[in-house]
Write an enzyme that holds these catalytic residues in place. Structure first.
Site, PDB file in Angstrom:
ATOM      1  N   LYS A  33       2.022  -3.316   7.144  1.00 46.04           N
ATOM      2  CA  LYS A  33       2.094  -3.569   5.700  1.00 46.04           C
ATOM      3  C   LYS A  33       3.536  -3.435   5.183  1.00 46.04           C
ATOM      4  CE  LYS A  33      -2.074  -4.488   4.008  1.00 46.04           C
ATOM      5  NZ  LYS A  33      -2.404  -5.489   2.999  1.00 46.04           N
ATOM      6  N   THR A  50       0.804  -1.227   0.000  1.00 49.79           N
ATOM      7  CA  THR A  50       0.000   0.000   0.000  1.00 49.79           C
ATOM      8  C   THR A  50       0.837   1.278   0.000  1.00 49.79           C
ATOM      9  OG1 THR A  50      -1.450   1.328   1.424  1.00 49.79           O
ATOM     10  CG2 THR A  50      -0.185  -0.365   2.522  1.00 49.79           C
ATOM     11  N   GLU A  98       0.249   3.660   1.771  1.00 44.89           N
ATOM     12  CA  GLU A  98       0.375   4.124   3.163  1.00 44.89           C
ATOM     13  C   GLU A  98       1.783   3.901   3.705  1.00 44.89           C
ATOM     14  OE1 GLU A  98      -1.943   5.600   5.596  1.00 44.89           O
ATOM     15  OE2 GLU A  98      -2.736   6.159   3.644  1.00 44.89           O
ATOM     16  N   TYR A 156      -1.196   0.336  10.869  1.00 44.20           N
ATOM     17  CA  TYR A 156      -1.548  -0.326   9.600  1.00 44.20           C
ATOM     18  C   TYR A 156      -0.357  -0.264   8.639  1.00 44.20           C
ATOM     19  CZ  TYR A 156      -3.482  -0.902   4.899  1.00 44.20           C
ATOM     20  OH  TYR A 156      -3.695  -1.312   3.601  1.00 44.20           O
TER      21      TYR A 156
HETATM   22  P1  NAP Z   1     -11.446  -4.599   2.437  1.00 43.79           P
HETATM   23  O1  NAP Z   1     -12.634  -4.261   1.609  1.00 43.79           O
HETATM   24  O2  NAP Z   1     -11.331  -4.052   3.817  1.00 43.79           O
HETATM   25  O3  NAP Z   1     -11.369  -6.214   2.514  1.00 43.79           O
HETATM   26  C1  NAP Z   1     -10.512  -6.868   3.415  1.00 43.79           C
HETATM   27  C2  NAP Z   1     -10.752  -8.375   3.321  1.00 43.79           C
HETATM   28  O4  NAP Z   1      -9.881  -9.045   4.250  1.00 43.79           O
HETATM   29  C3  NAP Z   1     -12.196  -8.809   3.678  1.00 43.79           C
HETATM   30  O5  NAP Z   1     -12.583  -9.838   2.797  1.00 43.79           O
HETATM   31  C4  NAP Z   1     -12.011  -9.363   5.093  1.00 43.79           C
HETATM   32  O6  NAP Z   1     -12.974 -10.312   5.443  1.00 43.79           O
HETATM   33  C5  NAP Z   1     -10.644 -10.016   4.954  1.00 43.79           C
HETATM   34  N1  NAP Z   1     -10.029 -10.320   6.253  1.00 43.79           N
HETATM   35  C6  NAP Z   1      -9.779  -9.436   7.259  1.00 43.79           C
HETATM   36  N2  NAP Z   1      -9.228 -10.073   8.296  1.00 43.79           N
HETATM   37  C7  NAP Z   1      -9.124 -11.390   7.959  1.00 43.79           C
HETATM   38  C8  NAP Z   1      -8.632 -12.540   8.636  1.00 43.79           C
HETATM   39  N3  NAP Z   1      -8.134 -12.455   9.870  1.00 43.79           N
HETATM   40  N4  NAP Z   1      -8.676 -13.738   7.985  1.00 43.79           N
HETATM   41  C9  NAP Z   1      -9.196 -13.819   6.740  1.00 43.79           C
HETATM   42  N5  NAP Z   1      -9.676 -12.756   6.047  1.00 43.79           N
HETATM   43  C10 NAP Z   1      -9.634 -11.547   6.661  1.00 43.79           C
HETATM   44  O7  NAP Z   1     -10.100  -4.211   1.681  1.00 43.79           O
HETATM   45  P2  NAP Z   1      -9.864  -3.815   0.136  1.00 43.79           P
HETATM   46  O8  NAP Z   1     -10.069  -2.366  -0.032  1.00 43.79           O
HETATM   47  O9  NAP Z   1     -10.566  -4.780  -0.721  1.00 43.79           O
HETATM   48  O10 NAP Z   1      -8.282  -4.033   0.033  1.00 43.79           O
HETATM   49  C11 NAP Z   1      -7.733  -5.305  -0.306  1.00 43.79           C
HETATM   50  C12 NAP Z   1      -6.287  -5.355   0.165  1.00 43.79           C
HETATM   51  O11 NAP Z   1      -5.537  -4.320  -0.460  1.00 43.79           O
HETATM   52  C13 NAP Z   1      -6.085  -5.161   1.659  1.00 43.79           C
HETATM   53  O12 NAP Z   1      -4.987  -5.969   2.040  1.00 43.79           O
HETATM   54  C14 NAP Z   1      -5.715  -3.696   1.799  1.00 43.79           C
HETATM   55  O13 NAP Z   1      -4.940  -3.497   2.958  1.00 43.79           O
HETATM   56  C15 NAP Z   1      -4.921  -3.492   0.530  1.00 43.79           C
HETATM   57  N6  NAP Z   1      -4.942  -2.145  -0.051  1.00 43.79           N
HETATM   58  C16 NAP Z   1      -6.125  -1.530  -0.308  1.00 43.79           C
HETATM   59  C17 NAP Z   1      -6.126  -0.287  -0.914  1.00 43.79           C
HETATM   60  C18 NAP Z   1      -7.410   0.438  -1.253  1.00 43.79           C
HETATM   61  O14 NAP Z   1      -7.349   1.636  -1.526  1.00 43.79           O
HETATM   62  N7  NAP Z   1      -8.539  -0.251  -1.295  1.00 43.79           N
HETATM   63  C19 NAP Z   1      -4.896   0.311  -1.283  1.00 43.79           C
HETATM   64  C20 NAP Z   1      -3.714  -0.372  -1.012  1.00 43.79           C
HETATM   65  C21 NAP Z   1      -3.747  -1.610  -0.432  1.00 43.79           C
HETATM   66  P3  NAP Z   1     -14.377  -9.914   6.169  1.00 43.79           P
HETATM   67  O15 NAP Z   1     -15.331  -9.614   5.046  1.00 43.79           O
HETATM   68  O16 NAP Z   1     -14.692 -11.143   6.922  1.00 43.79           O
HETATM   69  O17 NAP Z   1     -14.104  -8.720   7.029  1.00 43.79           O
HETATM   70  O1  F7E Z   2      -8.787   8.177   4.421  1.00 39.43           O
HETATM   71  C1  F7E Z   2      -9.006  11.633   5.617  1.00 39.43           C
HETATM   72  C2  F7E Z   2      -8.118  10.668   6.370  1.00 39.43           C
HETATM   73  O2  F7E Z   2      -9.861   6.155   5.385  1.00 39.43           O
HETATM   74  C3  F7E Z   2      -8.271   9.020   3.408  1.00 39.43           C
HETATM   75  C4  F7E Z   2      -7.283   2.058   2.812  1.00 39.43           C
HETATM   76  O3  F7E Z   2      -7.852   1.370   1.730  1.00 39.43           O
HETATM   77  O4  F7E Z   2      -6.154   3.555   1.343  1.00 39.43           O
HETATM   78  C5  F7E Z   2      -7.057   3.512   2.433  1.00 39.43           C
HETATM   79  O5  F7E Z   2      -6.530   4.187   3.552  1.00 39.43           O
HETATM   80  C6  F7E Z   2      -7.917  10.381   4.007  1.00 39.43           C
HETATM   81  C7  F7E Z   2      -7.103  10.307   5.298  1.00 39.43           C
HETATM   82  O6  F7E Z   2      -8.269   5.963   3.403  1.00 39.43           O
HETATM   83  C8  F7E Z   2     -12.266  11.444   7.161  1.00 39.43           C
HETATM   84  O7  F7E Z   2      -7.542  11.292   7.519  1.00 39.43           O
HETATM   85  C9  F7E Z   2     -10.883  12.992   6.540  1.00 39.43           C
HETATM   86  O8  F7E Z   2      -6.081  11.265   5.283  1.00 39.43           O
HETATM   87  O9  F7E Z   2     -10.488   6.886   3.048  1.00 39.43           O
HETATM   88  P1  F7E Z   2      -9.449   6.754   4.091  1.00 39.43           P
HETATM   89  P2  F7E Z   2      -6.725   5.752   3.800  1.00 39.43           P
HETATM   90  O10 F7E Z   2      -6.476   6.000   5.230  1.00 39.43           O
HETATM   91  O11 F7E Z   2      -5.926   6.514   2.818  1.00 39.43           O
HETATM   92  C10 F7E Z   2      -4.853   3.002   1.609  1.00 39.43           C
HETATM   93  C11 F7E Z   2      -4.027   3.095   0.345  1.00 39.43           C
HETATM   94  C12 F7E Z   2      -4.906   1.644   2.184  1.00 39.43           C
HETATM   95  O12 F7E Z   2      -4.004   0.831   2.006  1.00 39.43           O
HETATM   96  C13 F7E Z   2      -5.962   1.396   3.211  1.00 39.43           C
HETATM   97  O13 F7E Z   2      -6.202  -0.007   3.355  1.00 39.43           O
HETATM   98  O14 F7E Z   2      -9.134  11.047   4.334  1.00 39.43           O
HETATM   99  N1  F7E Z   2     -10.328  11.815   6.221  1.00 39.43           N
HETATM  100  N2  F7E Z   2     -12.073  12.792   7.136  1.00 39.43           N
HETATM  101  C14 F7E Z   2     -11.167  10.821   6.578  1.00 39.43           C
HETATM  102  N3  F7E Z   2     -11.069   9.490   6.450  1.00 39.43           N
HETATM  103  C15 F7E Z   2     -12.108   8.732   6.900  1.00 39.43           C
HETATM  104  N4  F7E Z   2     -12.063   7.390   6.746  1.00 39.43           N
HETATM  105  N5  F7E Z   2     -13.201   9.296   7.501  1.00 39.43           N
HETATM  106  C16 F7E Z   2     -13.339  10.667   7.654  1.00 39.43           C
HETATM  107  O15 F7E Z   2     -14.317  11.137   8.198  1.00 39.43           O
END
Ligand code: NAP
Ligand code: F7E
Length: 344
Positions: A153, A125, A127, A149
């Site tokens: 990662k 990620t 992050e 987090y």
């Molecule tokens: P998400 O919607 O939060 O999905 C996370 C998945 O992980 C869910 O299916 C969850 O299952 C499963 N999980 C959590 N804990 C588990 C455990 N202990 N054992 C087995 N399964 C478990 O995340 P996403 O947005 O699809 O992201 C997919 C991956 O990419 C994650 O690793 C995230 O950190 C990474 N990532 C996401 C982004 C983004 O912007 N979306 C960017 C960079 C990296 P449940 O349904 O049971 O909760």
């Molecule tokens: O926050 C700001 C917050 O929670 C984005 C995950 O998929 O992407 C995601 O992580 C920004 C942050 O995503 C609120 O402080 C303001 O600066 O949507 P977010 P994230 O933290 O960037 C990365 C790439 C991953 O890997 C993660 O798994 O928005 N922000 N106000 C807020 N964020 C939230 N959630 N809620 C607010 O009210």
């Protein structure tokens, strides 16, 4: 028939990836953990429940991981399972580390010990860059993580590189910048905005509570990004940044989504006193709430996707304005009470 195991199949990316792999002819196994209710909303929405083979898997449990991997022997393993909500990782740092780091270690150790030949994809990620040390961020930019987090990662990312180098495991990492969609969890800021605006349009008196409006992200579209995952795992093991290189603030995301909802948004005040009104109705629609600020936040991210473009031919195809329109429209329909099969 080629097979793939997706951990995290019930999440946003897992569902879209499963859909693509099924369409490409893979036998798809999806790892799910038990809950009091089934979490298959996204898979049902994409109409792929009947086409996936769900297996019970808790990634923190080594014997469970080992047994599943040795039984299925998948050609591909996509490790998408994670405690993925950054804000929650400050409250649950140990759980976050166990799922995100130990979970990854369990999968890699199982592949190593069993000798199965699965190729491995790790969901790394942006992050990990945290308080960024250069702009835009590339595969060479040092990590400077700002949350439990991100630390978990980053540790998992280094583990993947180590298993590749030490044991020759065909393991790759995609360093994915934020990617959103209609199936994004409602706790993330983009979907929080689009879903809560839709509630307001449909009659709710809710005032959206947000944290740092100045925070800037490089937002892409999840269906584009899962295509990059499939390209990465099927090529020479390596690490790739997946991004759009375009940045948008949380404030601008809110403004554009409010306009797409039919509102006339205007901002007043500064800092914790900043508010957003809909000038069509003069209603307050959003205010800043310090509860949504993080103990330490990542306030700026912008990725350089030059390497994956050059080596694997991937580029993003959906810009942030289009993503906002799609998510806003989806939520306006979802909250209007129209009968429809909604994922989440
Ligand atoms: P998400 O919607 O939060 O999905 C996370 C998945 O992980 C869910 O299916 C969850 O299952 C499963 N999980 C959590 N804990 C588990 C455990 N202990 N054992 C087995 N399964 C478990 O995340 P996403 O947005 O699809 O992201 C997919 C991956 O990419 C994650 O690793 C995230 O950190 C990474 N990532 C996401 C982004 C983004 O912007 N979306 C960017 C960079 C990296 P449940 O349904 O049971 O909760
Ligand atoms: O926050 C700001 C917050 O929670 C984005 C995950 O998929 O992407 C995601 O992580 C920004 C942050 O995503 C609120 O402080 C303001 O600066 O949507 P977010 P994230 O933290 O960037 C990365 C790439 C991953 O890997 C993660 O798994 O928005 N922000 N106000 C807020 N964020 C939230 N959630 N809620 C607010 O009210």
């Amino acid at each position: 028939m080629k097979s793939a195991l997706i951990t995290g199949i019930t999440g946003q990316d897992g569902a879209y990836l499963a859909n693509d792999l099924i369409n490409e002819g893979y036998k798809v196994y999806g790892a799910v953990r038990r809950g009091s209710t089934p979490k298959i909303g996204r898979l049902s929405f994409l109409n792929i429940i009947e086409k996936t083979n769900l297996v019970s898997l808790e990634v923190t449990e080594f014997s469970n991981v080992y047994n599943i991997l040795t039984e299925i022997k998948p050609d591909l393993v996509f490790n998408l399972a994670a405690q993925s909500f950054v804000q929650d990782s400050f409250k649950h740092p140990i759980l976050t580390t166990e799922i995100n780091y130990i979970g990854t270690l369990n999968l890699l150790e199982s592949i190593k010990l069993s000798g199965i030949k699965s190729k491995f994809y790790q969901a790394s990620t942006s992050e990990m860059y945290g308080e960024v040390l250069s702009d835009p961020q590339t595969e060479e930019t040092p990590f400077n993580p700002r949350s439990p987090y991100a630390v978990s990662k980053a540790a998992a990312h280094f583990l993947v590189a180590n298993f590749r180098e030490a044991y020759g495991i065909e393991a790759s990492s995609g360093i994915l910048f934020n990617h959103e969609s209609e199936l994004r969890g409602r706790e993330f800021v983009t979907r929080k905005i689009t879903s809560q605006l839709a509630e307001i349009i449909n009659g709710s008196d809710r005032v959206i509570q947000l944290g740092n409006l100045n925070s800037v992200r490089d937002w892409g579209y999840a269906p584009d990004f899962v295509k990059a995952m499939a390209l990465i795992i099927n090529n020479k093991p390596n690490d790739y940044v997946v991004a759009t290189n375009k940045i948008t603030s949380v404030r601008e995301f809110l403004r554009l989504s409010a306009i797409a909802s039919g509102m006339r948004p205007e901002f007043e005040g500064e800092g914790l006193n900043e508010k957003c009104f809909d000038k069509n109705t003069n209603k307050l629609i959003c205010e800043v709430n310090k509860d949504y600020y993080r103990p330490s936040d990542v306030v700026f991210l912008r990725g350089d996707y030059g390497k994956i473009k050059k080596e694997l031919g991937w580029s993003p195809s959906t810009d942030v304005e289009t993503i906002i329109e799609k998510m806003t429209k989806y939520d306006l329909d979802a909250f209007s009470g129209k009968p429809r099969n909604f994922g989440i």
